[in-house]
Design an enzyme around this catalytic site. Sequence first.
Site, PDB file in Angstrom:
ATOM      1  N   LYS A  41       0.545  -1.525  -0.104  1.00 59.31           N
ATOM      2  CA  LYS A  41       0.219  -0.466   0.338  1.00 59.31           C
ATOM      3  C   LYS A  41       0.713   1.231   0.022  1.00 59.31           C
ATOM      4  O   LYS A  41       0.344   2.048   0.024  1.00 59.31           O
ATOM      5  CB  LYS A  41      -1.379  -0.099   1.595  1.00 59.31           C
ATOM      6  CG  LYS A  41      -2.067  -0.829   1.588  1.00 59.31           C
ATOM      7  CD  LYS A  41      -2.094  -0.812   2.833  1.00 59.31           C
ATOM      8  CE  LYS A  41      -2.996  -2.579   3.171  1.00 59.31           C
ATOM      9  NZ  LYS A  41      -2.726  -2.527   4.801  1.00 59.31           N
ATOM     10  N   GLY A  42       2.186   1.222   0.616  1.00 56.58           N
ATOM     11  CA  GLY A  42       3.068   2.288   1.063  1.00 56.58           C
ATOM     12  C   GLY A  42       2.799   3.304  -0.894  1.00 56.58           C
ATOM     13  O   GLY A  42       3.409   4.559  -0.310  1.00 56.58           O
ATOM     14  N   ASP A  58       7.492   2.815  -2.904  1.00 56.47           N
ATOM     15  CA  ASP A  58       7.747   3.670  -2.228  1.00 56.47           C
ATOM     16  C   ASP A  58       9.019   3.369  -1.626  1.00 56.47           C
ATOM     17  O   ASP A  58       9.778   4.716  -1.620  1.00 56.47           O
ATOM     18  CB  ASP A  58       6.951   3.447  -0.566  1.00 56.47           C
ATOM     19  CG  ASP A  58       7.063   2.288  -0.017  1.00 56.47           C
ATOM     20  OD1 ASP A  58       7.807   1.387  -0.181  1.00 56.47           O
ATOM     21  OD2 ASP A  58       5.982   1.707   1.300  1.00 56.47           O
ATOM     22  N   ASP A  99      14.514  -1.309  -0.303  1.00 57.57           N
ATOM     23  CA  ASP A  99      15.285  -2.155   1.357  1.00 57.57           C
ATOM     24  C   ASP A  99      16.168  -2.755   0.139  1.00 57.57           C
ATOM     25  O   ASP A  99      17.651  -2.487   0.156  1.00 57.57           O
ATOM     26  CB  ASP A  99      14.466  -2.423   2.170  1.00 57.57           C
ATOM     27  CG  ASP A  99      15.133  -2.602   3.470  1.00 57.57           C
ATOM     28  OD1 ASP A  99      16.128  -1.378   4.076  1.00 57.57           O
ATOM     29  OD2 ASP A  99      14.462  -3.077   4.334  1.00 57.57           O
ATOM     30  N   LYS A 121      17.404   2.883  -0.276  1.00 55.20           N
ATOM     31  CA  LYS A 121      18.345   2.744   1.184  1.00 55.20           C
ATOM     32  C   LYS A 121      19.457   1.311   0.372  1.00 55.20           C
ATOM     33  O   LYS A 121      19.446   0.204   1.257  1.00 55.20           O
ATOM     34  CB  LYS A 121      17.775   1.854   2.131  1.00 55.20           C
ATOM     35  CG  LYS A 121      16.935   2.753   3.420  1.00 55.20           C
ATOM     36  CD  LYS A 121      16.973   2.107   4.546  1.00 55.20           C
ATOM     37  CE  LYS A 121      15.280   2.116   4.927  1.00 55.20           C
ATOM     38  NZ  LYS A 121      14.739   1.375   6.211  1.00 55.20           N
ATOM     39  N   VAL A 169      11.961   4.827   8.147  1.00 52.14           N
ATOM     40  CA  VAL A 169      10.945   5.820   7.698  1.00 52.14           C
ATOM     41  C   VAL A 169       9.573   5.557   8.142  1.00 52.14           C
ATOM     42  O   VAL A 169       9.477   4.953   7.477  1.00 52.14           O
ATOM     43  CB  VAL A 169      11.884   6.933   6.962  1.00 52.14           C
ATOM     44  CG1 VAL A 169      13.405   7.566   6.973  1.00 52.14           C
ATOM     45  CG2 VAL A 169      11.543   5.774   5.491  1.00 52.14           C
ATOM     46  N   ASP A 210       4.462   3.428   6.207  1.00 52.28           N
ATOM     47  CA  ASP A 210       3.988   3.096   7.805  1.00 52.28           C
ATOM     48  C   ASP A 210       4.830   1.691   8.311  1.00 52.28           C
ATOM     49  O   ASP A 210       6.517   1.473   7.980  1.00 52.28           O
ATOM     50  CB  ASP A 210       3.122   2.039   7.924  1.00 52.28           C
ATOM     51  CG  ASP A 210       3.330   0.145   7.488  1.00 52.28           C
ATOM     52  OD1 ASP A 210       4.289  -0.225   5.887  1.00 52.28           O
ATOM     53  OD2 ASP A 210       2.850  -0.555   8.006  1.00 52.28           O
ATOM     54  N   ARG A 245       0.560   6.125   7.998  1.00 49.28           N
ATOM     55  CA  ARG A 245       1.121   7.127   6.378  1.00 49.28           C
ATOM     56  C   ARG A 245       0.532   7.738   5.692  1.00 49.28           C
ATOM     57  O   ARG A 245       1.139   8.599   4.552  1.00 49.28           O
ATOM     58  CB  ARG A 245      -0.268   5.261   5.833  1.00 49.28           C
ATOM     59  CG  ARG A 245      -0.047   4.203   6.004  1.00 49.28           C
ATOM     60  CD  ARG A 245      -0.857   3.260   5.054  1.00 49.28           C
ATOM     61  NE  ARG A 245      -0.686   1.525   4.915  1.00 49.28           N
ATOM     62  CZ  ARG A 245       0.616   1.162   4.608  1.00 49.28           C
ATOM     63  NH1 ARG A 245       1.529   1.459   3.756  1.00 49.28           N
ATOM     64  NH2 ARG A 245       0.827  -0.022   4.430  1.00 49.28           N
TER      65      ARG A 245
HETATM   66  P1  IMP Z   1      12.418  -4.650   0.808  1.00 50.28           P
HETATM   67  O1  IMP Z   1      11.631  -5.523  -0.501  1.00 50.28           O
HETATM   68  O2  IMP Z   1      13.347  -5.450   1.620  1.00 50.28           O
HETATM   69  O3  IMP Z   1      13.929  -4.010  -0.449  1.00 50.28           O
HETATM   70  O4  IMP Z   1      11.346  -3.969   1.570  1.00 50.28           O
HETATM   71  C1  IMP Z   1      10.683  -3.092   0.363  1.00 50.28           C
HETATM   72  C2  IMP Z   1       9.326  -2.905   1.057  1.00 50.28           C
HETATM   73  O5  IMP Z   1       9.944  -2.761   2.532  1.00 50.28           O
HETATM   74  C3  IMP Z   1       9.567  -1.203   0.964  1.00 50.28           C
HETATM   75  O6  IMP Z   1       8.066  -1.680   0.641  1.00 50.28           O
HETATM   76  C4  IMP Z   1       7.969  -1.122   2.660  1.00 50.28           C
HETATM   77  O7  IMP Z   1       6.686  -1.740   2.694  1.00 50.28           O
HETATM   78  C5  IMP Z   1       8.964  -1.655   3.766  1.00 50.28           C
HETATM   79  N1  IMP Z   1       9.659  -1.470   4.089  1.00 50.28           N
HETATM   80  C6  IMP Z   1      11.215  -0.687   3.963  1.00 50.28           C
HETATM   81  N2  IMP Z   1      11.978  -0.084   5.110  1.00 50.28           N
HETATM   82  C7  IMP Z   1      11.388   0.524   5.102  1.00 50.28           C
HETATM   83  C8  IMP Z   1      11.025   1.819   6.223  1.00 50.28           C
HETATM   84  O8  IMP Z   1      12.160   2.444   6.664  1.00 50.28           O
HETATM   85  N3  IMP Z   1      10.135   2.551   6.629  1.00 50.28           N
HETATM   86  C9  IMP Z   1       8.442   1.713   6.327  1.00 50.28           C
HETATM   87  N4  IMP Z   1       8.875   0.442   5.454  1.00 50.28           N
HETATM   88  C10 IMP Z   1       9.823   0.022   4.902  1.00 50.28           C
HETATM   89 MG    MG Z   2       5.363  -1.774   4.278  1.00 47.59          MG
END
Ligand code: IMP
Ligand code: MG
Length: 178
Positions: free
Chosen positions: A42-43, A99, A102, A130, A152, A158, A164
């Site tokens: 949803k982000g 959004d 990470d 990040k 964040v 969220d 949000r």
């Molecule tokens: P990844 O698969 O680790 O790249 O994660 C991506 C998802 O993790 C994003 O779409 C967010 O929903 C969540 N996420 C990662 N870092 C943050 C943060 O700092 N705040 C909030 N949600 C995060």
């Molecule tokens: Mg999330």
Amino acid sequence: MTDPKLRVLISAEKIRTRIRELGEQISQDYPQGNLHLICILKGATFFMTDLARAMKRDVFVDFMGISTYGKGKTTSGEVKVTKDLDISLEGADVLIVEDIVDSGVTLNYLLHVLEQRKPRSIRIAALLDKPERRMRPVHVSYVGFRIPDEFVVGYGLDYAEKYRNLDDICVLDGGAAG
Ligand code: IMP
Ligand code: MG
């Protein structure tokens, strides 16, 4: 909203300015063809609606639900499609709108899934990146802001479904680390 745990990292005004730039750049990069914005629920909904309106061309809008994170702050490493697209991607230019990137686990998985659907091209636009946290390689073509390794919230992001609707992107200090 005054919450002692929140510290503004990127103001609403900076977000607005940057999204306008991204919208113009993306419009120039895709002068023709069907461009599908795939919003990751949803982000990314806040980012996608502002980005779509900053674009100077027609776009299709579709949504995909993916879950990787539980209620905490760390990834489970498990990816699952919870809502699939409504519109076919065959022959289309696809822009995944996310959004934040990470670990890269979500987008790495999603790229594999969407490549099977024969789009003409696939790129990624992420409001936040990040890079320090990357576990899987992901090329992000359009990045709003690179941020340090801090958790964040706001502008769609969220913590356990909260925060949000903040206008600014804020660092969430303390609290229950997941
Ligand atoms: P990844 O698969 O680790 O790249 O994660 C991506 C998802 O993790 C994003 O779409 C967010 O929903 C969540 N996420 C990662 N870092 C943050 C943060 O700092 N705040 C909030 N949600 C995060
Ligand atoms: Mg999330």
